[in-house]
Design an enzyme around this catalytic site. Structure first.
Site, PDB file in Angstrom:
ATOM      1  N   ASP A 100       2.330   2.008 -12.646  1.00 53.82           N
ATOM      2  CA  ASP A 100       2.349   2.456 -11.347  1.00 53.82           C
ATOM      3  C   ASP A 100       0.819   2.954 -11.194  1.00 53.82           C
ATOM      4  O   ASP A 100       0.655   3.860 -11.705  1.00 53.82           O
ATOM      5  CB  ASP A 100       3.352   3.391 -11.062  1.00 53.82           C
ATOM      6  N   ASP A 160      16.015  -1.293  -8.391  1.00 50.28           N
ATOM      7  CA  ASP A 160      15.611  -0.006  -8.891  1.00 50.28           C
ATOM      8  C   ASP A 160      17.132   0.669  -8.922  1.00 50.28           C
ATOM      9  O   ASP A 160      17.830   0.838  -7.977  1.00 50.28           O
ATOM     10  CB  ASP A 160      14.802   0.888  -7.969  1.00 50.28           C
TER      11      ASP A 160
END
Length: 251
Positions: free
Chosen positions: A130, A11
Site C-alpha cells: 500500500d 477484502d
C-alpha cells in the site's frame, strides 16, 4: 508476452466481503465464499482474499474461509492478512491457498519474504504494497491497512522485494483506492520499470477503459478490482472481451 490477468479482490472483515474508499467508510457487500464462486464462474484468472483488519487487530489469517473457498473454486487463490511467520504461510497454503500475500509483516520483517520463497518457492510469495504519493515521483509504503506511513521509499522497497525472492508484487495505490478514478498509472509505471517480477495493478478501477489503460501505459501483468465486480457494474468476462477487442492478450 505474458497474457494479462483479471483478478477480483475480496477484502474480508469479520467473515464478510467489505468495501470502502481510501480505506475508510467500510460497508458489507457479501459472503466471501459465494462471491468467489461467482467470480470463478465468470472466468477470473485468480481470486485474492485480504483480511483487511488482521494485521491491525493482531489476528491470524481466516483459514476457515480459505478452506471453504478452496473446495469450490478452481482458479488460483491468493490469501493475505495476518500472515506473520513461515508457519502461517504453511498453514494458509495447506488450507488451500496457492499463494500468500504478505504486506505489513514483510515491511517489518523482510526475512519473511526470503524464508517463504526459500521454503515454498517464489511462486507462492506475493508481496502486497500500500503506497501513497508524498512528493513529485516519490511514494512511501504504508502498513496496517494503510494506517501507518512507514517512511519507506517505494522504489527502494520493490527492488528489495525482488532481491529477497518474491515472485510477484501487488501494488495498491492508497490515493486511488476505492475512488473509481482509474489506476495510478504514474506509480505503477515507475514500479514496473524498477523490477523484473510481475506487478499486479490495484486500486482505482472505475470503468472498463481503465483496464486497457493500465495495460497499455504500464508493464503491469494483471489488474485487480473490487467495487466494479462486487456491485455488478462489470463482469470479468466483459473486461476480458473489451481488452481483447483493444488488441490486448488476456487469458
Amino acid at each position: 508476452m505474458l497474457a494479462k490477468r483479471i483478478i477480483p479482490c475480496l477484502d474480508v472483515r469479520n467473515g464478510k466481503v467489505v468495501k470502502g474508499v481510501n480505506f475508510e467508510g467500510i460497508k458489507d457487500v457479501g459472503d466471501p465464499v459465494l462471491s468467489a464462486e461467482e467470480y470463478n464462474r465468470q472466468g477470473a484468472d485468480e481470486i485474492v482474499f485480504y483480511d483487511i483488519t488482521a494485521s491491525f487487530e493482531g489476528r491470524g489469517v481466516f483459514l476457515d474461509v480459505v478452506r471453504e473457498t478452496a473446495k469450490k473454486v478452481f482458479v488460483p487463490l491468493t490469501v493475505g492478512g495476518g500472515i506473520k511467520t513461515v508457519d502461517d504461510i504453511r498453514d494458509t497454503l495447506r488450507a488451500g491457498a496457492d499463494k500468500v500475500s504478505v504486506n505489513s509483516q514483510a515491511v517489518q520483517n523482510p526475512g519473511l519474504i526470503k524464508d517463504g520463497a526459500d521454503i515454498f518457492g517464489s511462486q507462492c510469495i506475493c508481496v502486497g504494497i500500500d503506497a501513497k504519493k508524498v512528493s513529485d515521483k516519490k511514494w512511501t509504503v504504508f502498513i496496517n491497512g494503510g494506517r501507518v506511513d512507514y517512511k519507506l521509499d517505494l522504489i527502494e522497497w520493490v527492488k528489495t522485494i525482488e532481491q529477497l525472492g518474491a515472485g510477484e508484487i501487488c501494488l495498491n495505490s492508497i490515493d486511488a483506492d476505492g475512488t473509481k478514478a482509474g489506476f495510478d498509472i504514474e506509480m505503477l509505471d515507475a514500479v514496473c520499470k524498477s523490477v523484473n517480477i510481475p506487478v499486479i495493478a490495484s486500486g482505482g478501477a472505475g470503468k472498463i477503459e481503465d483496464f486497457s489503460d493500465v495495460f497499455e501505459k504500464t508493464g503491469a501483468t494483471a489488474a485487480l478490482a473490487a467495487s466494479l465486480f462486487h456491485f455488478k457494474e462489470l463482469t470479468v468476462g466483459q473486461v476480458k472481451d473489451y481488452c481483447r477487442n483493444k488488441g490486448i492478450i488476456v487469458r
